[in-house]
Design an enzyme around this catalytic site. Structure first.
Site, PDB file in Angstrom:
ATOM      1  N   CYS A 131       0.836  -1.210   0.000  1.00 44.25           N
ATOM      2  CA  CYS A 131       0.000   0.000   0.000  1.00 44.25           C
ATOM      3  C   CYS A 131       0.865   1.251   0.000  1.00 44.25           C
ATOM      4  O   CYS A 131       1.436   1.624   1.038  1.00 44.25           O
ATOM      5  CB  CYS A 131      -0.926  -0.026   1.211  1.00 44.25           C
ATOM      6  SG  CYS A 131      -1.951   1.442   1.337  1.00 44.25           S
ATOM      7  N   CYS A 134      -0.455   4.027   2.249  1.00 47.80           N
ATOM      8  CA  CYS A 134      -0.222   3.792   3.689  1.00 47.80           C
ATOM      9  C   CYS A 134       1.242   4.039   4.049  1.00 47.80           C
ATOM     10  O   CYS A 134       1.543   4.617   5.078  1.00 47.80           O
ATOM     11  CB  CYS A 134      -0.570   2.363   4.083  1.00 47.80           C
ATOM     12  SG  CYS A 134      -2.084   1.730   3.401  1.00 47.80           S
ATOM     13  N   ASP A 135       2.166   3.552   3.226  1.00 46.13           N
ATOM     14  CA  ASP A 135       3.571   3.487   3.638  1.00 46.13           C
ATOM     15  C   ASP A 135       4.534   4.370   2.836  1.00 46.13           C
ATOM     16  O   ASP A 135       5.684   4.558   3.241  1.00 46.13           O
ATOM     17  CB  ASP A 135       4.072   2.033   3.518  1.00 46.13           C
ATOM     18  CG  ASP A 135       3.259   1.087   4.379  1.00 46.13           C
ATOM     19  OD1 ASP A 135       2.785   1.523   5.434  1.00 46.13           O
ATOM     20  OD2 ASP A 135       3.096  -0.082   3.981  1.00 46.13           O
TER      21      ASP A 135
HETATM   22  C1  FAD Z   1      -5.369   2.590   3.854  1.00 44.92           C
HETATM   23  C2  FAD Z   1      -6.585   2.477   2.955  1.00 44.92           C
HETATM   24  C3  FAD Z   1      -7.215   3.623   2.529  1.00 44.92           C
HETATM   25  C4  FAD Z   1      -8.351   3.540   1.707  1.00 44.92           C
HETATM   26  N1  FAD Z   1      -8.939   4.701   1.342  1.00 44.92           N
HETATM   27  C5  FAD Z   1     -10.032   4.668   0.562  1.00 44.92           C
HETATM   28  C6  FAD Z   1     -10.701   5.876   0.199  1.00 44.92           C
HETATM   29  O1  FAD Z   1     -10.305   6.972   0.576  1.00 44.92           O
HETATM   30  N2  FAD Z   1     -11.783   5.754  -0.611  1.00 44.92           N
HETATM   31  C7  FAD Z   1     -12.254   4.547  -1.051  1.00 44.92           C
HETATM   32  O2  FAD Z   1     -13.236   4.520  -1.779  1.00 44.92           O
HETATM   33  N3  FAD Z   1     -11.643   3.388  -0.706  1.00 44.92           N
HETATM   34  C8  FAD Z   1     -10.559   3.417   0.075  1.00 44.92           C
HETATM   35  N4  FAD Z   1      -9.941   2.246   0.433  1.00 44.92           N
HETATM   36  C9  FAD Z   1     -10.504   0.982  -0.047  1.00 44.92           C
HETATM   37  C10 FAD Z   1     -11.658   0.550   0.860  1.00 44.92           C
HETATM   38  O3  FAD Z   1     -11.195   0.447   2.186  1.00 44.92           O
HETATM   39  C11 FAD Z   1     -12.201  -0.805   0.391  1.00 44.92           C
HETATM   40  O4  FAD Z   1     -12.610  -0.691  -0.954  1.00 44.92           O
HETATM   41  C12 FAD Z   1     -13.396  -1.209   1.249  1.00 44.92           C
HETATM   42  O5  FAD Z   1     -13.026  -1.253   2.606  1.00 44.92           O
HETATM   43  C13 FAD Z   1     -13.933  -2.579   0.812  1.00 44.92           C
HETATM   44  O6  FAD Z   1     -15.054  -2.828   1.637  1.00 44.92           O
HETATM   45  P1  FAD Z   1     -15.574  -4.279   1.931  1.00 44.92           P
HETATM   46  O7  FAD Z   1     -16.730  -4.128   2.880  1.00 44.92           O
HETATM   47  O8  FAD Z   1     -15.788  -4.993   0.666  1.00 44.92           O
HETATM   48  O9  FAD Z   1     -14.377  -5.048   2.646  1.00 44.92           O
HETATM   49  P2  FAD Z   1     -13.490  -4.711   3.940  1.00 44.92           P
HETATM   50  O10 FAD Z   1     -13.520  -3.276   4.329  1.00 44.92           O
HETATM   51  O11 FAD Z   1     -12.175  -5.356   3.677  1.00 44.92           O
HETATM   52  O12 FAD Z   1     -14.226  -5.521   5.110  1.00 44.92           O
HETATM   53  C14 FAD Z   1     -14.191  -6.910   5.136  1.00 44.92           C
HETATM   54  C15 FAD Z   1     -14.864  -7.328   6.413  1.00 44.92           C
HETATM   55  O13 FAD Z   1     -14.996  -8.736   6.402  1.00 44.92           O
HETATM   56  C16 FAD Z   1     -14.609  -9.240   7.665  1.00 44.92           C
HETATM   57  N5  FAD Z   1     -14.220 -10.638   7.506  1.00 44.92           N
HETATM   58  C17 FAD Z   1     -13.270 -11.190   6.685  1.00 44.92           C
HETATM   59  N6  FAD Z   1     -13.223 -12.528   6.856  1.00 44.92           N
HETATM   60  C18 FAD Z   1     -14.175 -12.840   7.766  1.00 44.92           C
HETATM   61  C19 FAD Z   1     -14.613 -14.047   8.371  1.00 44.92           C
HETATM   62  N7  FAD Z   1     -14.055 -15.219   8.062  1.00 44.92           N
HETATM   63  N8  FAD Z   1     -15.611 -13.978   9.286  1.00 44.92           N
HETATM   64  C20 FAD Z   1     -16.211 -12.798   9.603  1.00 44.92           C
HETATM   65  N9  FAD Z   1     -15.840 -11.617   9.060  1.00 44.92           N
HETATM   66  C21 FAD Z   1     -14.824 -11.642   8.168  1.00 44.92           C
HETATM   67  C22 FAD Z   1     -13.498  -8.314   8.112  1.00 44.92           C
HETATM   68  O14 FAD Z   1     -13.252  -8.389   9.505  1.00 44.92           O
HETATM   69  C23 FAD Z   1     -14.098  -6.981   7.691  1.00 44.92           C
HETATM   70  O15 FAD Z   1     -14.973  -6.493   8.657  1.00 44.92           O
HETATM   71  C24 FAD Z   1      -8.836   2.280   1.271  1.00 44.92           C
HETATM   72  C25 FAD Z   1      -8.195   1.113   1.711  1.00 44.92           C
HETATM   73  C26 FAD Z   1      -7.091   1.201   2.559  1.00 44.92           C
HETATM   74  C27 FAD Z   1      -6.417  -0.052   3.038  1.00 44.92           C
END
Ligand code: FAD
Length: 245
Positions: A131, A134-135
């Site tokens: 990332c 991040c880094d």
């Molecule tokens: C540092 C950083 C900055 C970012 N900034 C932006 C931004 O400014 N704008 C933007 O649009 N996007 C940004 N993103 C991207 C964004 O975070 C992701 O697109 C988004 O979080 C994806 O959402 P999601 O709900 O699909 O998955 P995630 O946010 O990855 O959530 C996955 C969830 O599943 C849970 N989980 C996984 N496995 C299991 C299991 N076996 N049992 C139960 N629960 C489980 C996890 O604990 C978590 O709660 C950023 C990402 C990072 C890392």
């Protein structure tokens, strides 16, 4: 037995929770090890509609959870270890305990795809990262040559971002042209600080003895010729794998 169980409490899981809660299905949201998901790790989210000044990632996710709970969603700390989708109702194993549900929504996010090298694992957080946002600004990477691995939009974004800090960014790609969208590819190749290394793969990250990244060993995919290039960091941007295992 539950009507709806949602695996994951990131923005996908909590959005599903909001909609199913408003449909009076009283969804159970299982948080996994990262309640609130990946966005909780970032400071400012600038592209979420409705927040012209941006919003702190943790606060945004807290608000999403409250909004879903307001309509009856039940957020529970727990990690799903396995699911039996062979018969209805489905049976989940959550931290060793069975949980039955009529429907299941999987919103468990994705993880960064790795190169699969032993040296990559051993040097993670010692110069190997996934990332740039991040880094990238860490002192260890400033004014240093850096390597980005990949050829898609993400790799281009990482490389462009890193030009703010690096002396030069070597973009290592296994093909002879970028896979990224045209606009991203053109922007990347036009940047004088980004030097593509075509038809090449990283076969080893150096230097395990020094316990930090000092360079990479490359192999040309056609000639098999090996070479070594110095760098202070390796940013791997070769895609994601869904957390469905
Ligand atoms: C540092 C950083 C900055 C970012 N900034 C932006 C931004 O400014 N704008 C933007 O649009 N996007 C940004 N993103 C991207 C964004 O975070 C992701 O697109 C988004 O979080 C994806 O959402 P999601 O709900 O699909 O998955 P995630 O946010 O990855 O959530 C996955 C969830 O599943 C849970 N989980 C996984 N496995 C299991 C299991 N076996 N049992 C139960 N629960 C489980 C996890 O604990 C978590 O709660 C950023 C990402 C990072 C890392």
């Amino acid at each position: 037995m539950e009507q709806v169980v949602i695996i994951g409490s990131g923005c996908a899981g909590l959005t599903a929770a909001l909609y199913t809660a408003r449909a009076n299905l009283t969804p159970v949201v299982l948080t996994g090890l990262m309640p609130g998901g990946l966005l909780t790790t970032t400071s400012v989210v600038e592209n979420f509609p409705g927040f012209p000044e941006g919003i702190d990632g943790f606060e945004l996710m807290t608000r999403m959870q409250k909004q879903a709970e307001r309509f009856g969603a039940k957020v529970r700390f727990g990690t799903v270890e396995s699911v039996d989708l062979g018969r209805s109702p489905f049976t989940l194993t959550v931290d060793g305990e069975p949980l039955q549900t009529q429907t299941l929504i999987i919103a468990s996010g994705a993880s960064h795809r790795k190169l699969g090298l032993k040296s990559e694992d051993l040097l993670e957080k010692k110069g190997v990262t996934y990332c740039a946002t991040c880094d990238g600004a860490l002192p260890m990477f400033r004014h240093q040559p850096l390597v980005v691995v990949g050829g898609g939009d993400s790799a281009c974004e990482e490389a462009l971002y890193l030009t703010r800090f690096a002396s030069v960014v070597h973009l290592v790609h296994r093909r002879d042209r970028l896979r990224a969208s045209r606009i991203m590819a053109e922007r990347t190749l036009a940047n004088p600080k980004i030097k593509p290394i075509w038809n090449s793969v990283v076969t080893e990250i150096l230097d395990l003895k020094k316990d930090k990244v000092t360079g990479v060993r490359l192999e040309h995919v056609q000639t098999r010729q090996q070479s070594v290039g110095g760098c202070a960091g390796v940013f791997v941007a070769i895609g994601h794998v869904p957390n469905t295992h």
